[in-house]
Design a protein around this motif. Structure first.
Motif, short mmCIF file in Angstrom:
data_model
loop_
_atom_site.label_atom_id
_atom_site.label_comp_id
_atom_site.label_asym_id
_atom_site.label_seq_id
_atom_site.Cartn_x
_atom_site.Cartn_y
_atom_site.Cartn_z
N PRO A 134 0.82 -1.21 0.00
CA PRO A 134 0.00 0.00 0.00
C PRO A 134 0.86 1.27 0.00
N ILE A 135 0.20 2.39 -0.27
CA ILE A 135 0.91 3.66 -0.38
C ILE A 135 1.49 4.06 0.97
N THR A 136 2.75 4.45 0.95
CA THR A 136 3.40 4.99 2.14
C THR A 136 3.42 6.51 2.01
N TRP A 137 2.56 7.17 2.78
CA TRP A 137 2.43 8.61 2.64
C TRP A 137 3.64 9.33 3.22
N ILE A 138 4.02 9.00 4.42
CA ILE A 138 5.14 9.69 5.07
C ILE A 138 6.40 8.84 4.88
N PRO A 139 7.41 9.39 4.24
CA PRO A 139 8.64 8.60 4.02
C PRO A 139 9.37 8.33 5.33
N ASP A 140 10.00 7.16 5.40
CA ASP A 140 10.79 6.83 6.59
C ASP A 140 11.99 7.75 6.73
N THR A 141 12.60 8.07 5.60
CA THR A 141 13.74 8.99 5.58
C THR A 141 13.48 10.08 4.54
N VAL A 142 13.55 11.31 4.98
CA VAL A 142 13.32 12.43 4.07
C VAL A 142 14.58 12.64 3.23
N VAL A 143 14.44 12.55 1.91
CA VAL A 143 15.58 12.63 0.99
C VAL A 143 15.60 14.03 0.38
N TRP A 144 16.23 14.96 1.06
CA TRP A 144 16.38 16.31 0.52
C TRP A 144 17.36 16.35 -0.65
N GLN A 145 18.15 15.30 -0.79
CA GLN A 145 19.15 15.26 -1.86
C GLN A 145 18.51 15.28 -3.24
N ASN A 146 17.23 14.89 -3.33
CA ASN A 146 16.55 14.93 -4.63
C ASN A 146 16.53 16.34 -5.21
N TYR A 147 16.38 17.33 -4.34
CA TYR A 147 16.33 18.72 -4.82
C TYR A 147 17.71 19.23 -5.21
N VAL A 148 18.75 18.54 -4.84
CA VAL A 148 20.10 18.86 -5.30
C VAL A 148 20.41 18.12 -6.58
N ASP A 149 20.00 16.86 -6.64
CA ASP A 149 20.29 16.04 -7.82
C ASP A 149 19.57 16.54 -9.06
N ILE A 150 18.37 17.08 -8.89
CA ILE A 150 17.61 17.53 -10.05
C ILE A 150 18.32 18.66 -10.77
N TRP A 151 19.07 19.49 -10.03
CA TRP A 151 19.81 20.59 -10.65
C TRP A 151 21.06 20.07 -11.38
N HIS A 152 21.63 18.99 -10.91
CA HIS A 152 22.83 18.44 -11.54
C HIS A 152 22.49 17.56 -12.75
N LYS A 153 21.35 16.90 -12.71
CA LYS A 153 20.99 15.98 -13.78
C LYS A 153 20.15 16.63 -14.87
N SER A 154 19.75 17.84 -14.70
CA SER A 154 18.93 18.54 -15.70
C SER A 154 19.38 19.99 -15.81
N ASP A 155 18.85 20.66 -16.80
CA ASP A 155 19.15 22.08 -17.01
C ASP A 155 18.03 22.92 -16.41
N MET A 156 17.72 22.65 -15.14
CA MET A 156 16.58 23.27 -14.49
C MET A 156 16.70 24.79 -14.44
N GLY A 157 17.89 25.31 -14.23
CA GLY A 157 18.07 26.76 -14.16
C GLY A 157 17.69 27.44 -15.46
N THR A 158 18.11 26.87 -16.59
CA THR A 158 17.75 27.44 -17.90
C THR A 158 16.26 27.35 -18.16
N TRP A 159 15.66 26.21 -17.81
CA TRP A 159 14.22 26.04 -18.03
C TRP A 159 13.42 27.05 -17.22
N LEU A 160 13.76 27.20 -15.96
CA LEU A 160 13.03 28.16 -15.12
C LEU A 160 13.26 29.59 -15.59
N GLY A 161 14.48 29.90 -16.02
CA GLY A 161 14.77 31.24 -16.50
C GLY A 161 13.98 31.59 -17.75
#
Length: 297
Positions: free
Chosen positions: A67-94
């Motif tokens: 079943p769906i786990t709503w609250i993660p056991d470990t909060v992975v803030w690293q995802n918000y860092v990895d998205i900037w390294h693996k994509s051109d998010m700054g250019t897209w947002l700009g």
């Protein structure tokens, strides 16, 4: 002398208030039931966004669990860092921010100015011209996007951000909303300003614009959200990778990282977050502007 023809007299303290209609007041139970229904409806609408936000803080293998786990056991803030390294998010947002700000400014300027002419200036054929202009709202963009693309290509604007700006600088919906609001402003204000020697441009800038802030805020929010979420327009005109908007960028990112569900949710949160913040800050003016745009004084 009092006769039988004289009807019953109402005391001033017992007379019904004007506009009350003598109707019964809603009881506490029904009021509570109405609030409960609205609360459930709001929860149903916000539940997918809540799941998306929580999924962006999970490990990749925790996103689609049963079943769906709503609250993660470990909060992975690293995802918000990895998205900037693996994509051109700054250019897209700009790119998206540039288009949203410029197009919103131009639509508010042209829409409010044209609406002033339709609402406060009398000229021959005004109503017919306004009806024809507003009728273009009912024409789907897909029916004339090919001629527009040919026109932009011959003008040398294809594969530039200015093609999107040129096509969306004018909008009939903005003219309609602003005209409806201008008609709630008393005509005596404009007449008094004309008698004092003020030009039509001065009346528009010094009287109409300050009095129509709620409508301007509504038009600004609608235009900004529509431009930010636009996908088909940039898909047709912006082919270079350095011109991609957030919607185009996310589609390419999903095709490259179709198994990185947590990062996909992270990118989706980043695309929705600016819109949510702007709406929360301007919702009071947005509701007020939409409520009064349908009234006529």
């Amino acid at each position: 002398m009092t006769t039988l023809l004289d009807g019953p007299k109402l005391d001033a303290g017992t007379a019904p208030a004007p506009g009350s209609g003598g109707g019964r007041r809603v009881g506490p139970f029904w009021r509570l039931l109405g609030y409960l229904v609205l609360l459930l409806a709001a929860a149903g609408l916000l539940l997918p966004f809540f799941w998306m936000l929580l999924s962006s803080l999970k490990h990749n293998n925790e996103v689609f669990t049963a079943p769906i786990t709503w609250i993660p056991d470990t909060v992975v803030w690293q995802n918000y860092v990895d998205i900037w390294h693996k994509s051109d998010m700054g250019t897209w947002l700009g790119n998206t921010l540039f288009l949203a700000v410029v197009i919103t400014f131009l639509q508010v300027l042209t829409g409010s100015f044209a609406a002033y002419g339709f609402a406060k200036i009398r000229f021959r054929g005004r109503d017919a011209l306004f009806l024809a202009y507003v009728a273009t709202i009912a024409v789907p963009w897909q029916s004339y996007m090919v001629p527009q693309f040919v026109l932009m290509s011959k003008a040398g604007l294809s594969d530039t951000r200015w093609s999107i700006v040129a096509l969306q600088a004018f909008a009939a919906l903005g003219v309609f909303l602003m005209k409806q609001y201008y008609e709630t402003i008393p005509e005596e204000l404009s007449e008094a300003a004309r008698m004092d020697g003020m030009s039509e441009y001065g009346i528009y800038r010094r009287i109409m614009l300050p009095l129509s802030m709620p409508a301007l805020a509504s038009l600004t929010l609608l235009t900004f959200v529509g431009t930010w979420n636009d996908y088909l327009g940039p898909l047709l005109y912006l082919r270079s990778p350095d011109l991609r908007t957030i919607q185009l960028g996310l589609s390419t990112f999903i095709s490259q990282y179709n198994a990185e569900y947590a990062l996909i949710m992270t990118g989706s949160v980043l695309s929705v977050l600016p819109i949510a913040v702007i709406f929360l800050l301007g919702q009071r003016y947005f509701v007020e502007g939409l409520a009064t745009s349908g009234l006529k004084g």
